[in-house]
Design a protein around this motif. Sequence first.
Motif, PDB file in Angstrom:
ATOM      1  N   VAL A 207       1.173  -1.144  -0.162  1.00  0.00           N
ATOM      2  CA  VAL A 207      -0.108  -0.206  -0.120  1.00  0.00           C
ATOM      3  C   VAL A 207       0.975   0.940   0.407  1.00  0.00           C
ATOM      4  O   VAL A 207       1.560   0.832   1.009  1.00  0.00           O
ATOM      5  CB  VAL A 207      -0.432   0.010   1.110  1.00  0.00           C
ATOM      6  CG1 VAL A 207      -1.735   1.044   1.492  1.00  0.00           C
ATOM      7  CG2 VAL A 207      -1.769  -1.248   1.602  1.00  0.00           C
ATOM      8  N   LYS A 208       1.281   2.078  -0.578  1.00  0.00           N
ATOM      9  CA  LYS A 208       1.943   3.531  -1.204  1.00  0.00           C
ATOM     10  C   LYS A 208       1.265   4.637  -0.937  1.00  0.00           C
ATOM     11  O   LYS A 208      -0.215   4.417  -0.303  1.00  0.00           O
ATOM     12  CB  LYS A 208       2.027   2.860  -3.154  1.00  0.00           C
ATOM     13  CG  LYS A 208       2.288   2.134  -3.197  1.00  0.00           C
ATOM     14  CD  LYS A 208       2.671   2.937  -4.922  1.00  0.00           C
ATOM     15  CE  LYS A 208       4.247   1.715  -5.467  1.00  0.00           C
ATOM     16  NZ  LYS A 208       4.134   1.894  -6.852  1.00  0.00           N
ATOM     17  N   ALA A 209       1.732   4.981   0.373  1.00  0.00           N
ATOM     18  CA  ALA A 209       1.226   6.887   0.758  1.00  0.00           C
ATOM     19  C   ALA A 209       0.505   7.850  -0.777  1.00  0.00           C
ATOM     20  O   ALA A 209       1.484   7.096  -1.917  1.00  0.00           O
ATOM     21  CB  ALA A 209       2.012   7.663   1.727  1.00  0.00           C
ATOM     22  N   SER A 210      -0.477   8.603  -0.231  1.00  0.00           N
ATOM     23  CA  SER A 210      -1.168   8.996  -1.259  1.00  0.00           C
ATOM     24  C   SER A 210       0.372  10.162  -1.639  1.00  0.00           C
ATOM     25  O   SER A 210       0.892  10.239  -0.920  1.00  0.00           O
ATOM     26  CB  SER A 210      -1.929   9.748  -0.638  1.00  0.00           C
ATOM     27  OG  SER A 210      -3.023   8.993  -0.548  1.00  0.00           O
ATOM     28  N   PRO A 211       0.517  10.324  -2.759  1.00  0.00           N
ATOM     29  CA  PRO A 211       1.521  11.508  -3.175  1.00  0.00           C
ATOM     30  C   PRO A 211       1.075  12.933  -2.198  1.00  0.00           C
ATOM     31  O   PRO A 211       0.497  13.875  -1.904  1.00  0.00           O
ATOM     32  CB  PRO A 211       1.596  11.635  -5.051  1.00  0.00           C
ATOM     33  CG  PRO A 211       0.100  10.961  -4.931  1.00  0.00           C
ATOM     34  CD  PRO A 211      -0.227  10.276  -3.784  1.00  0.00           C
ATOM     35  N   ALA A 212       1.552  13.682  -2.084  1.00  0.00           N
ATOM     36  CA  ALA A 212       2.028  14.405  -1.373  1.00  0.00           C
ATOM     37  C   ALA A 212       2.067  15.907  -2.074  1.00  0.00           C
ATOM     38  O   ALA A 212       1.328  15.859  -2.854  1.00  0.00           O
ATOM     39  CB  ALA A 212       3.244  15.561  -0.676  1.00  0.00           C
ATOM     40  N   ILE A 213       0.750  16.845  -1.365  1.00  0.00           N
ATOM     41  CA  ILE A 213      -0.397  17.332  -2.230  1.00  0.00           C
ATOM     42  C   ILE A 213       0.448  18.813  -1.960  1.00  0.00           C
ATOM     43  O   ILE A 213       0.614  19.937  -0.725  1.00  0.00           O
ATOM     44  CB  ILE A 213      -1.623  17.605  -1.955  1.00  0.00           C
ATOM     45  CG1 ILE A 213      -2.126  16.427  -2.985  1.00  0.00           C
ATOM     46  CG2 ILE A 213      -2.752  18.758  -2.851  1.00  0.00           C
ATOM     47  CD1 ILE A 213      -3.204  15.609  -2.401  1.00  0.00           C
ATOM     48  N   ALA A 214       0.349  20.055  -2.851  1.00  0.00           N
ATOM     49  CA  ALA A 214       0.899  21.529  -2.738  1.00  0.00           C
ATOM     50  C   ALA A 214      -0.244  21.997  -1.541  1.00  0.00           C
ATOM     51  O   ALA A 214      -1.483  21.914  -1.457  1.00  0.00           O
ATOM     52  CB  ALA A 214       1.012  22.293  -4.289  1.00  0.00           C
ATOM     53  N   ALA A 215       0.128  22.464  -0.899  1.00  0.00           N
ATOM     54  CA  ALA A 215      -0.702  23.874   0.088  1.00  0.00           C
ATOM     55  C   ALA A 215      -0.666  24.947  -0.620  1.00  0.00           C
ATOM     56  O   ALA A 215       0.107  25.236  -0.002  1.00  0.00           O
ATOM     57  CB  ALA A 215      -0.479  23.573   2.019  1.00  0.00           C
ATOM     58  N   LYS A 216      -1.830  25.435  -0.268  1.00  0.00           N
ATOM     59  CA  LYS A 216      -2.395  26.620  -0.171  1.00  0.00           C
ATOM     60  C   LYS A 216      -1.908  27.779   1.320  1.00  0.00           C
ATOM     61  O   LYS A 216      -2.384  27.567   2.428  1.00  0.00           O
ATOM     62  CB  LYS A 216      -3.358  27.468  -1.034  1.00  0.00           C
ATOM     63  CG  LYS A 216      -3.654  28.588  -1.469  1.00  0.00           C
ATOM     64  CD  LYS A 216      -5.252  28.800  -2.109  1.00  0.00           C
ATOM     65  CE  LYS A 216      -5.136  30.883  -1.214  1.00  0.00           C
ATOM     66  NZ  LYS A 216      -6.618  30.771  -2.034  1.00  0.00           N
ATOM     67  N   VAL A 217      -1.147  28.971   1.351  1.00  0.00           N
ATOM     68  CA  VAL A 217      -0.542  29.418   2.292  1.00  0.00           C
ATOM     69  C   VAL A 217      -0.718  30.540   1.931  1.00  0.00           C
ATOM     70  O   VAL A 217      -1.091  31.826   0.891  1.00  0.00           O
ATOM     71  CB  VAL A 217       0.937  29.863   2.396  1.00  0.00           C
ATOM     72  CG1 VAL A 217       1.206  30.515   3.655  1.00  0.00           C
ATOM     73  CG2 VAL A 217       1.606  27.572   2.571  1.00  0.00           C
ATOM     74  N   THR A 218      -1.524  31.901   2.954  1.00  0.00           N
ATOM     75  CA  THR A 218      -2.523  33.009   2.944  1.00  0.00           C
ATOM     76  C   THR A 218      -1.549  34.107   4.250  1.00  0.00           C
ATOM     77  O   THR A 218      -1.109  33.074   5.122  1.00  0.00           O
ATOM     78  CB  THR A 218      -3.762  33.246   3.477  1.00  0.00           C
ATOM     79  OG1 THR A 218      -4.631  32.178   4.363  1.00  0.00           O
ATOM     80  CG2 THR A 218      -4.728  32.327   1.779  1.00  0.00           C
ATOM     81  N   LEU A 219      -1.494  34.870   4.225  1.00  0.00           N
ATOM     82  CA  LEU A 219      -0.999  35.311   4.998  1.00  0.00           C
ATOM     83  C   LEU A 219      -1.690  37.388   4.830  1.00  0.00           C
ATOM     84  O   LEU A 219      -2.012  37.414   4.018  1.00  0.00           O
ATOM     85  CB  LEU A 219       0.026  36.076   5.407  1.00  0.00           C
ATOM     86  CG  LEU A 219       0.918  36.876   5.737  1.00  0.00           C
ATOM     87  CD1 LEU A 219       0.910  36.457   7.309  1.00  0.00           C
ATOM     88  CD2 LEU A 219       2.438  36.745   5.098  1.00  0.00           C
ATOM     89  N   THR A 220      -1.735  37.613   6.149  1.00  0.00           N
ATOM     90  CA  THR A 220      -2.484  39.066   6.619  1.00  0.00           C
ATOM     91  C   THR A 220      -2.220  39.983   7.820  1.00  0.00           C
ATOM     92  O   THR A 220      -1.528  39.130   8.613  1.00  0.00           O
ATOM     93  CB  THR A 220      -3.874  39.524   6.280  1.00  0.00           C
ATOM     94  OG1 THR A 220      -4.839  38.316   7.592  1.00  0.00           O
ATOM     95  CG2 THR A 220      -4.482  38.862   4.960  1.00  0.00           C
ATOM     96  N   GLY A 221      -1.839  41.062   7.451  1.00  0.00           N
ATOM     97  CA  GLY A 221      -1.179  41.785   8.768  1.00  0.00           C
ATOM     98  C   GLY A 221      -1.963  42.646   9.353  1.00  0.00           C
ATOM     99  O   GLY A 221      -2.804  43.364   8.035  1.00  0.00           O
TER     100      GLY A 221
END
Length: 108
Positions: A20-34
């Motif tokens: 059983v292979k692990a699912s491939p890693a997926i790109a995450a979306k990063v947000t930032l506000t100040g």
Amino acid sequence: IICGSAFGQTHSSATITQTVKASPAIAAKVTLTGTPNPSTAGTLVTNRGTVSGQNNGANPTGTVTVVGQTGTQTVPLDGTGAYTCSETIAKAGTFTITATYSGDGNFF
């Protein structure tokens, strides 16, 4: 595995190896506000953001490194993928603040 039959006989089965292979890693979306933006010199600025994505029902975990005008802070994600950190910027000007997600086994 030993199976019984309706006639009381037993039978043996063959053995297999299941990979059983692990699912491939997926790109995450990063947000930032100040907040506040703009601000006044000497005011506390709160940097908030999220890391989002879905990978087989898993949410991103780990840390975000925030590089601001006053230095670097590494902060953990909460259970929803949110993070918060603050800094007091002493002088007037325009500054860049960057948030970088560390990644985990499901996201990069």
